[in-house]
Design a protein around this motif. Structure first.
Motif, PDB file in Angstrom:
ATOM      1  N   MET A   1       0.825  -1.200   0.000  1.00 19.01           N
ATOM      2  CA  MET A   1       0.000   0.000   0.000  1.00 19.01           C
ATOM      3  C   MET A   1       0.864   1.255   0.000  1.00 19.01           C
ATOM      4  O   MET A   1       0.591   2.232  -0.691  1.00 19.01           O
ATOM      5  CB  MET A   1      -0.910  -0.017   1.247  1.00 19.01           C
ATOM      6  N   ASP A   3       3.913   1.481  -1.176  1.00 18.43           N
ATOM      7  CA  ASP A   3       4.530   1.602  -2.493  1.00 18.43           C
ATOM      8  C   ASP A   3       3.559   2.204  -3.496  1.00 18.43           C
ATOM      9  O   ASP A   3       3.945   2.995  -4.368  1.00 18.43           O
ATOM     10  CB  ASP A   3       4.998   0.231  -2.976  1.00 18.43           C
ATOM     11  N   THR A   4       2.284   1.818  -3.401  1.00 20.43           N
ATOM     12  CA  THR A   4       1.274   2.380  -4.300  1.00 20.43           C
ATOM     13  C   THR A   4       1.167   3.887  -4.123  1.00 20.43           C
ATOM     14  O   THR A   4       1.071   4.646  -5.105  1.00 20.43           O
ATOM     15  CB  THR A   4      -0.084   1.717  -4.032  1.00 20.43           C
ATOM     16  N   ARG A   5       1.187   4.343  -2.895  1.00 19.61           N
ATOM     17  CA  ARG A   5       1.101   5.783  -2.628  1.00 19.61           C
ATOM     18  C   ARG A   5       2.318   6.512  -3.175  1.00 19.61           C
ATOM     19  O   ARG A   5       2.194   7.597  -3.746  1.00 19.61           O
ATOM     20  CB  ARG A   5       0.974   6.032  -1.125  1.00 19.61           C
ATOM     21  N   ARG A   6       3.487   5.910  -2.984  1.00 16.62           N
ATOM     22  CA  ARG A   6       4.692   6.564  -3.495  1.00 16.62           C
ATOM     23  C   ARG A   6       4.634   6.697  -5.012  1.00 16.62           C
ATOM     24  O   ARG A   6       4.977   7.743  -5.574  1.00 16.62           O
ATOM     25  CB  ARG A   6       5.933   5.765  -3.077  1.00 16.62           C
ATOM     26  N   TRP A   7       4.211   5.622  -5.677  1.00 15.87           N
ATOM     27  CA  TRP A   7       4.111   5.690  -7.134  1.00 15.87           C
ATOM     28  C   TRP A   7       3.049   6.690  -7.570  1.00 15.87           C
ATOM     29  O   TRP A   7       3.184   7.347  -8.605  1.00 15.87           O
ATOM     30  CB  TRP A   7       3.789   4.298  -7.692  1.00 15.87           C
ATOM     31  N   PHE A   8       1.977   6.798  -6.792  1.00 12.07           N
ATOM     32  CA  PHE A   8       0.927   7.770  -7.107  1.00 12.07           C
ATOM     33  C   PHE A   8       1.471   9.191  -7.056  1.00 12.07           C
ATOM     34  O   PHE A   8       1.250   9.995  -7.986  1.00 12.07           O
ATOM     35  CB  PHE A   8      -0.234   7.607  -6.113  1.00 12.07           C
ATOM     36  N   TRP A   9       2.193   9.535  -5.986  1.00 14.43           N
ATOM     37  CA  TRP A   9       2.737  10.895  -5.862  1.00 14.43           C
ATOM     38  C   TRP A   9       3.839  11.142  -6.887  1.00 14.43           C
ATOM     39  O   TRP A   9       3.933  12.250  -7.446  1.00 14.43           O
ATOM     40  CB  TRP A   9       3.281  11.114  -4.445  1.00 14.43           C
TER      41      TRP A   9
END
Length: 357
Positions: A1, A3-9
Motif C-alpha cells: 500500500m 509503495d502504491t502511494r509513493r508511485w501515485f505521488w
C-alpha cells in the motif's frame, strides 16, 4: 500500500512537470497573475478584517495598484527612455575612451601585447549593430509588429493578467481551503506544516526582497542624480532590479556607476567619491534598516540558490521557468532541510548503537 502511494505521488509530479513543459508558452500570464494574487493577499486580508467585503477589498487594492503603476508609467518611463537614448549617444565615445585610454593603461600595467584585445573588430560589430536602430522604442515596435498574431497574443496576455489576478485574489482563501480539503486525511497536518514553512521562506524572500529592491533603486537613483551622474537614474534602476540577489545590485551598480563616472568626470576625485558614498550608504541602509525591517529574521533563500534556480528555470522552461524558479526553490529548500533532519536522526548517520571497539 505504501509503495502504491509513493508511485501515485511520483506519477503526479511527473504529470505536473509534463504539463508545465507542454503548456509553458501560455502559462506566463497565469503565473504572473498567481504571483500578484500571492503578493496582495495579505493586504486584502487586512482590509477584510477592517470591515470591507472580500470583493471590495480586492477592488480597493487593484485601484491603488493601478494608480501607482500609471504614475510610474507617466513619470519614470519617459525619464528612463531619455537616459537610454543618452546612453545610445554616448556609446561610441565610451568605446573610444576604452580603446585609447583604458586598454593602453591595462596593457602597460600587465605587459599585454598590442593585439591582445582585438578591440577594433568588437567596436566595428557594435557600431554596425547600433547603426541599424534609431531608438529603443523602434526596436521594440519592430519586433512586436513583426507578426500581427504575435501582437494580438501579447495584448491578450496583457489584458488577461489583471482579469485572472482579480478572480484569484477574490477566491484565494476559498481555493486554499479546497486544496487543503483534498489532502489525504492522515497527512493533512504534516502537509499543511510543510506548506507553511514554504510560505514562510517564499514570503520572506519575495515580499521582503521586492520592497528592498524598490527602496534600493530609489536610494541609488536619487543619490547618483544628486552627484550629477548623467545615467544615474538608469544605473539606479538596474542596481535595484539586480538586488533580487543580495549584494548583486551593489556589485553591478557601483561597477557601472564608476565606469560611467570615470568617463563623464574624467577621473575627478570628488564625484567619484560621491558615487562610492551613495552605494556605501545604500548598502549600510540595506543591512541595518531595510532587510531587518522588511524581510525580518525569517529564513530566506541563499543567494547561490536564487542564482541557480533562476538560471535553471530559464534554461528549462524559458520565462515561465524564471517565474516558477523561486517557488520551486523554496519548496526544495524546505524538503532538503527536513531530509537533513531525518538523516541526522537515522542509523545511517549515527551508525547504530554498537559500542566502539
Amino acid at each position: 500500500m505504501a509503495d502504491t502511494r509513493r508511485w501515485f505521488w511520483l506519477g503526479g509530479v511527473v504529470l505536473l512537470c509534463g504539463f508545465v513543459w507542454l503548456l509553458h508558452p501560455i502559462l506566463t500570464p497565469f503565473l504572473v497573475a498567481l504571483l500578484l494574487a500571492y503578493l496582495f493577499d495579505p493586504l486584502v486580508d487586512r482590509l477584510e478584517a477592517a470591515g470591507l467585503s472580500r470583493t471590495w477589498g480586492v477592488v480597493a487594492v487593484f485601484t491603488l495598484f493601478t494608480l501607482i503603476f500609471t504614475a510610474l508609467l507617466l513619470v519614470l518611463v519617459p525619464l528612463l527612455a531619455r537616459q537610454l537614448f543618452r546612453l545610445y549617444e554616448l556609446a561610441p565615445q565610451m568605446l573610444d575612451w576604452i580603446q585609447h585610454t583604458a586598454l593602453p593603461w591595462a596593457q602597460s600595467k600587465f605587459g599585454l601585447s598590442d593585439g591582445f584585445w582585438k578591440f577594433d573588430k568588437l567596436k566595428a560589430a557594435i557600431s554596425e549593430h547600433m547603426s541599424q536602430t534609431t531608438d529603443v522604442v523602434g526596436v521594440v515596435l519592430s519586433h512586436a509588429t513583426a507578426s500581427g498574431l504575435a501582437l494580438i497574443g501579447w495584448l491578450a496576455n496583457l489584458v488577461l493578467i489583471p482579469v485572472v489576478s482579480f478572480y484569484l485574489l477574490r477566491d484565494w482563501d476559498l481555493v486554499m481551503a479546497k486544496i487543503r480539503g483534498l489532502l489525504p486525511r492522515e497527512r493533512e497536518e504534516r502537509a499543511v506544516s510543510l506548506a507553511g514553512e514554504c510560505h514562510e521562506v517564499l514570503g520572506a524572500f519575495v515580499r521582503g526582497q521586492l520592497l528592498v529592491m524598490v527602496a534600493l533603486g530609489v536610494i541609488y537613483a536619487a543619490g547618483l542624480m544628486l552627484v550629477g551622474l548623467e545615467l544615474g537614474l538608469l544605473i539606479g534602476v538596474i542596481a535595484g532590479l539586480a538586488a533580487i540577489v543580495p549584494y548583486m545590485g551593489f556589485i553591478i551598480g557601483i561597477g557601472a556607476a564608476l565606469i560611467a563616472g570615470l568617463f563623464q568626470f574624467g577621473g575627478d576625485l570628488y564625484p567619484m567619491l560621491g558615487i562610492v558614498a551613495v552605494f556605501m550608504v545604500g548598502q549600510a541602509l540595506e543591512g541595518m534598516v531595510l532587510t531587518p525591517l522588511l524581510v525580518g529574521d525569517r529564513i530566506g533563500l541563499h543567494p547561490v540558490a536564487v542564482i541557480f534556480s533562476i538560471l535553471a528555470g530559464g534554461e528549462l522552461f524559458g520565462f515561465t521557468g524564471v517565474l516558477l524558479a523561486l517557488p520551486v526553490a523554496a519548496v526544495i529548500m524546505v524538503l532538503v532541510r527536513h531530509m537533513h533532519d531525518l538523516y541526522k536522526d537515522s542509523e545511517i548517520y549515527g551508525g547504530g548503537d554498537e559500542p566502539e571497539r
